[in-house]
Structure formats: structure tokens, C-alpha cells
Design a protein around this motif. Structure first.
Motif, PDB file in Angstrom:
ATOM      1  N   HIS A  33      31.545 -17.331  15.380  1.00 56.62           N
ATOM      2  CA  HIS A  33      31.892 -18.547  16.117  1.00 56.62           C
ATOM      3  C   HIS A  33      31.177 -19.800  15.598  1.00 56.62           C
ATOM      4  N   LEU A  34      30.078 -19.619  14.885  1.00 56.24           N
ATOM      5  CA  LEU A  34      29.175 -20.738  14.600  1.00 56.24           C
ATOM      6  C   LEU A  34      29.832 -21.948  13.929  1.00 56.24           C
ATOM      7  N   PRO A  35      30.610 -21.778  12.861  1.00 55.74           N
ATOM      8  CA  PRO A  35      31.144 -22.971  12.182  1.00 55.74           C
ATOM      9  C   PRO A  35      32.014 -23.852  13.084  1.00 55.74           C
ATOM     10  N   ASN A  36      32.940 -23.227  13.823  1.00 61.51           N
ATOM     11  CA  ASN A  36      33.823 -24.035  14.676  1.00 61.51           C
ATOM     12  C   ASN A  36      33.076 -24.654  15.850  1.00 61.51           C
ATOM     13  N   ILE A  37      32.142 -23.909  16.447  1.00 60.09           N
ATOM     14  CA  ILE A  37      31.368 -24.484  17.557  1.00 60.09           C
ATOM     15  C   ILE A  37      30.572 -25.690  17.069  1.00 60.09           C
ATOM     16  N   HIS A  38      29.926 -25.540  15.930  1.00 56.81           N
ATOM     17  CA  HIS A  38      29.127 -26.651  15.394  1.00 56.81           C
ATOM     18  C   HIS A  38      29.995 -27.892  15.197  1.00 56.81           C
ATOM     19  N   CYS A  39      31.179 -27.702  14.606  1.00 56.76           N
ATOM     20  CA  CYS A  39      32.081 -28.842  14.374  1.00 56.76           C
ATOM     21  C   CYS A  39      32.477 -29.503  15.687  1.00 56.76           C
ATOM     22  N   LEU A  40      32.824 -28.704  16.679  1.00 54.19           N
ATOM     23  CA  LEU A  40      33.335 -29.253  17.940  1.00 54.19           C
ATOM     24  C   LEU A  40      32.251 -29.916  18.775  1.00 54.19           C
ATOM     25  N   THR A  85      34.730 -23.896   7.031  1.00 52.82           N
ATOM     26  CA  THR A  85      34.166 -23.079   8.104  1.00 52.82           C
ATOM     27  C   THR A  85      34.136 -21.599   7.718  1.00 52.82           C
ATOM     28  N   ALA A  86      35.142 -21.142   6.986  1.00 51.64           N
ATOM     29  CA  ALA A  86      35.169 -19.739   6.559  1.00 51.64           C
ATOM     30  C   ALA A  86      34.035 -19.445   5.581  1.00 51.64           C
ATOM     31  N   THR A  87      33.800 -20.368   4.660  1.00 51.45           N
ATOM     32  CA  THR A  87      32.671 -20.200   3.724  1.00 51.45           C
ATOM     33  C   THR A  87      31.353 -20.162   4.486  1.00 51.45           C
ATOM     34  N   GLN A  88      31.215 -21.030   5.471  1.00 47.20           N
ATOM     35  CA  GLN A  88      29.973 -21.098   6.257  1.00 47.20           C
ATOM     36  C   GLN A  88      29.679 -19.775   6.960  1.00 47.20           C
ATOM     37  N   ARG A  89      30.729 -19.067   7.391  1.00 47.67           N
ATOM     38  CA  ARG A  89      30.557 -17.764   8.045  1.00 47.67           C
ATOM     39  C   ARG A  89      29.834 -16.786   7.110  1.00 47.67           C
ATOM     40  N   VAL A  90      30.264 -16.770   5.863  1.00 46.67           N
ATOM     41  CA  VAL A  90      29.679 -15.860   4.876  1.00 46.67           C
ATOM     42  C   VAL A  90      28.248 -16.278   4.545  1.00 46.67           C
ATOM     43  N   LEU A  91      28.027 -17.565   4.358  1.00 43.62           N
ATOM     44  CA  LEU A  91      26.680 -18.058   4.044  1.00 43.62           C
ATOM     45  C   LEU A  91      25.698 -17.728   5.170  1.00 43.62           C
ATOM     46  N   ALA A  92      26.125 -17.913   6.407  1.00 45.75           N
ATOM     47  CA  ALA A  92      25.254 -17.615   7.547  1.00 45.75           C
ATOM     48  C   ALA A  92      24.859 -16.140   7.561  1.00 45.75           C
ATOM     49  N   THR A  93      25.808 -15.275   7.234  1.00 45.11           N
ATOM     50  CA  THR A  93      25.530 -13.834   7.212  1.00 45.11           C
ATOM     51  C   THR A  93      24.523 -13.493   6.114  1.00 45.11           C
ATOM     52  N   LEU A  94      24.695 -14.064   4.946  1.00 48.00           N
ATOM     53  CA  LEU A  94      23.762 -13.815   3.839  1.00 48.00           C
ATOM     54  C   LEU A  94      22.353 -14.290   4.186  1.00 48.00           C
ATOM     55  N   TYR A  95      22.249 -15.435   4.835  1.00 48.40           N
ATOM     56  CA  TYR A  95      20.930 -15.934   5.243  1.00 48.40           C
ATOM     57  C   TYR A  95      20.331 -15.070   6.350  1.00 48.40           C
ATOM     58  N   GLU A  96      21.150 -14.604   7.287  1.00 50.42           N
ATOM     59  CA  GLU A  96      20.650 -13.711   8.338  1.00 50.42           C
ATOM     60  C   GLU A  96      20.097 -12.412   7.730  1.00 50.42           C
ATOM     61  N   LYS A  97      20.746 -11.949   6.667  1.00 43.63           N
ATOM     62  CA  LYS A  97      20.329 -10.706   6.017  1.00 43.63           C
ATOM     63  C   LYS A  97      19.246 -10.923   4.964  1.00 43.63           C
ATOM     64  N   CYS A 134      20.721 -22.985  10.396  1.00 47.06           N
ATOM     65  CA  CYS A 134      20.108 -24.257   9.946  1.00 47.06           C
ATOM     66  C   CYS A 134      20.095 -24.354   8.429  1.00 47.06           C
ATOM     67  N   LYS A 135      19.959 -23.209   7.747  1.00 46.31           N
ATOM     68  CA  LYS A 135      19.993 -23.200   6.276  1.00 46.31           C
ATOM     69  C   LYS A 135      21.401 -23.525   5.764  1.00 46.31           C
ATOM     70  N   VAL A 136      22.414 -23.049   6.466  1.00 44.40           N
ATOM     71  CA  VAL A 136      23.794 -23.380   6.088  1.00 44.40           C
ATOM     72  C   VAL A 136      24.022 -24.883   6.225  1.00 44.40           C
ATOM     73  N   LEU A 137      23.550 -25.444   7.325  1.00 45.55           N
ATOM     74  CA  LEU A 137      23.717 -26.893   7.553  1.00 45.55           C
ATOM     75  C   LEU A 137      22.978 -27.696   6.494  1.00 45.55           C
ATOM     76  N   ALA A 138      21.813 -27.196   6.086  1.00 50.04           N
ATOM     77  CA  ALA A 138      21.042 -27.887   5.034  1.00 50.04           C
ATOM     78  C   ALA A 138      21.827 -27.903   3.721  1.00 50.04           C
ATOM     79  N   MET A 139      22.514 -26.804   3.408  1.00 50.13           N
ATOM     80  CA  MET A 139      23.365 -26.763   2.205  1.00 50.13           C
ATOM     81  C   MET A 139      24.488 -27.786   2.331  1.00 50.13           C
ATOM     82  N   ARG A 140      25.089 -27.846   3.512  1.00 51.21           N
ATOM     83  CA  ARG A 140      26.212 -28.739   3.743  1.00 51.21           C
ATOM     84  C   ARG A 140      25.815 -30.196   3.620  1.00 51.21           C
ATOM     85  N   ASN A 141      24.585 -30.488   4.033  1.00 58.99           N
ATOM     86  CA  ASN A 141      24.135 -31.879   4.064  1.00 58.99           C
ATOM     87  C   ASN A 141      23.531 -32.358   2.742  1.00 58.99           C
ATOM     88  N   ASN A 142      23.359 -31.438   1.812  1.00 60.15           N
ATOM     89  CA  ASN A 142      22.772 -31.838   0.509  1.00 60.15           C
ATOM     90  C   ASN A 142      23.769 -32.621  -0.330  1.00 60.15           C
TER      91      ASN A 142
END
Length: 211
Positions: free
Chosen positions: A167-174, A10-22, A203-211
Motif C-alpha cells: 500500500h505504501l506508494p499510493n498512500i504516500h502519494c495521496l 509506484t510499482a517500482t517503489q514497492r520493489v525498492l521498499a521490499t529490498l530495503y526492508e530485507k 524513508c530510503k525509497v523517498l530519499a532515492m526519489r528526491n535525489n
């Protein structure tokens, strides 16, 4: 830029989401947690605490996901989505809700994610007492969020910011567990979750996770 991490973290996902947002280019370097690579060199030279993620931008090396996201948004302010406020009072309010995520929301949410998502994944038995205790704690936090979200569209203000993104990684998991009811039963929180979980960067983070 390089991100050393694990897509399930979840911590890694936080960083990935920020990079994709930027909308920034980066290299993702997977760290094999199962073999304990995060507890050995060379990873420990990047994060002496032996936790993912670790981040490199040129000669700068950082760890702690929330510190990394703040570095990214301030350093690359002219790229992608803002994720912060320029005006001091707005920035201070956003900072309050970033702290709320780290110190109020995350402790209970992370324990629930461990019990309800990762323990079953590893074939371990869920501790019902821990789940019950932390659902009660998280419910109290979400009551406060419900009141806050009646005042502004997002936690930090009227635009999506790091206060929401963290909040995104933990909310998604729950959302895939019994704890989903805690979010669904609060209309403002439920609408906020639906909004932020649908963001293209997430959605791009989730796509990485699901690959």
C-alpha cells in the motif's frame, strides 16, 4: 540483483521498499519513461508488457511488482525483516489482504494518484468526476480496513508484512492531495498509515526519489 525502473513509479517503489526492508544489496538501473525506453528493446526482453519495474537475480528475470516482492521475501527469508508469516493460517490471512490491496484498494487509489498527482505534474487538467467517483470507492474500502485494523495492528496480522508494504506508494502519494481526508477521518487507518509511512526502509525509497 538488479531493479530496472523509475523512482517515481509506484510499482517500482514497492520493489525498492521490499529490498530495503530485507537489507539486501541491489543495483538500480533507471529506465527513461519520457523517451519511451520501457516500450523498446532491450527493456522489452525483461518485461514484454513494457511496464516498470523489471527485476533480475542472477539468471532469473521477473516482472510485476507484487510477484517480485514475494520472490524476494521467500528467497531471502533469513535476511532483514520477515514481511511474511511462517504458519499456514496466518500466511493465508495475509494473502487475503494482499489480494484486497491489489483488487480493491489499488484500482481506486491508482486512479486518484493519476488524477491528483501525475496529471498536475504533466500540466494536464484534473477530471473532477473521476476523482469524486474513486474517492467514494476508496472510502468504502477504507471502511473495511478500519474494521480490520480494530482487530489487528496491521492488515495481515500483528506484524508488518507485504500486505501493508504494497500500500505504501499510493498512500504516500495521496497524503499530499485532497484524498488525505479519506485516511485522516478513520482513526485506525490514520494510525496505521502513520506507522507504515515512518518505516526506515520507506524513508530510503523517498530519499532515492528526491535525489
Amino acid at each position: 540483483m538488479k531493479v530496472h525502473g523509475a523512482v517515481l513509479s509506484t510499482a517500482t517503489q514497492r520493489v525498492l521498499a521490499t529490498l530495503y526492508e530485507k537489507d539486501l544489496d541491489f543495483e538500480f538501473l533507471p529506465v527513461d519513461l519520457r523517451s519511451g525506453a520501457h516500450k523498446q528493446e532491450p527493456f522489452l526482453s525483461l518485461n514484454p508488457f513494457g511496464q516498470v519495474p523489471a527485476f533480475e537475480d542472477g539468471d532469473l528475470k521477473l516482472f510485476e511488482s507484487r510477484a517480485i516482492t514475494q520472490y524476494i521475501v521467500h528467497t531471502y527469508a533469513d535476511k532483514g525483516n520477515q514481511l511474511i508469516y511462517q504458519e499456514a493460517k496466518k500466511m493465508a490471512i495475509m494473502a487475503v489482504w494482499m489480494e484486497a490491496e491489489a483488487h480493491q484498494f489499488d484500482p481506486a487509489a491508482s486512479k486518484l494518484v493519476w488524477e491528483l498527482v501525475f496529471k498536475p505534474l504533466f500540466g494536464r487538467e484534473v477530471d473532477g468526476a473521476v476523482v469524486e467517483e474513486n474517492e467514494a470507492k476508496l472510502g468504502k474500502v477504507l471502511d473495511i480496513y478500519e474494521a480490520r485494523l480494530a482487530q489487528s495492528k496491521y492488515l495481515g496480522g500483528d506484524s508488518f508484512s507485504l500486505a501493508d508494504l504494497h500500500h505504501l506508494p499510493n498512500i504516500h502519494c495521496l497524503m499530499g492531495t485532497q484524498s488525505k481526508k479519506l485516511f485522516d477521518s478513520r482513526p485506525k487507518v490514520s494510525a496505521w498509515c502513520a506507522d507504515i509511512l515512518a518505516r526506515p526502509a520507506w524513508c530510503k525509497v523517498l530519499a532515492m526519489r528526491n535525489n
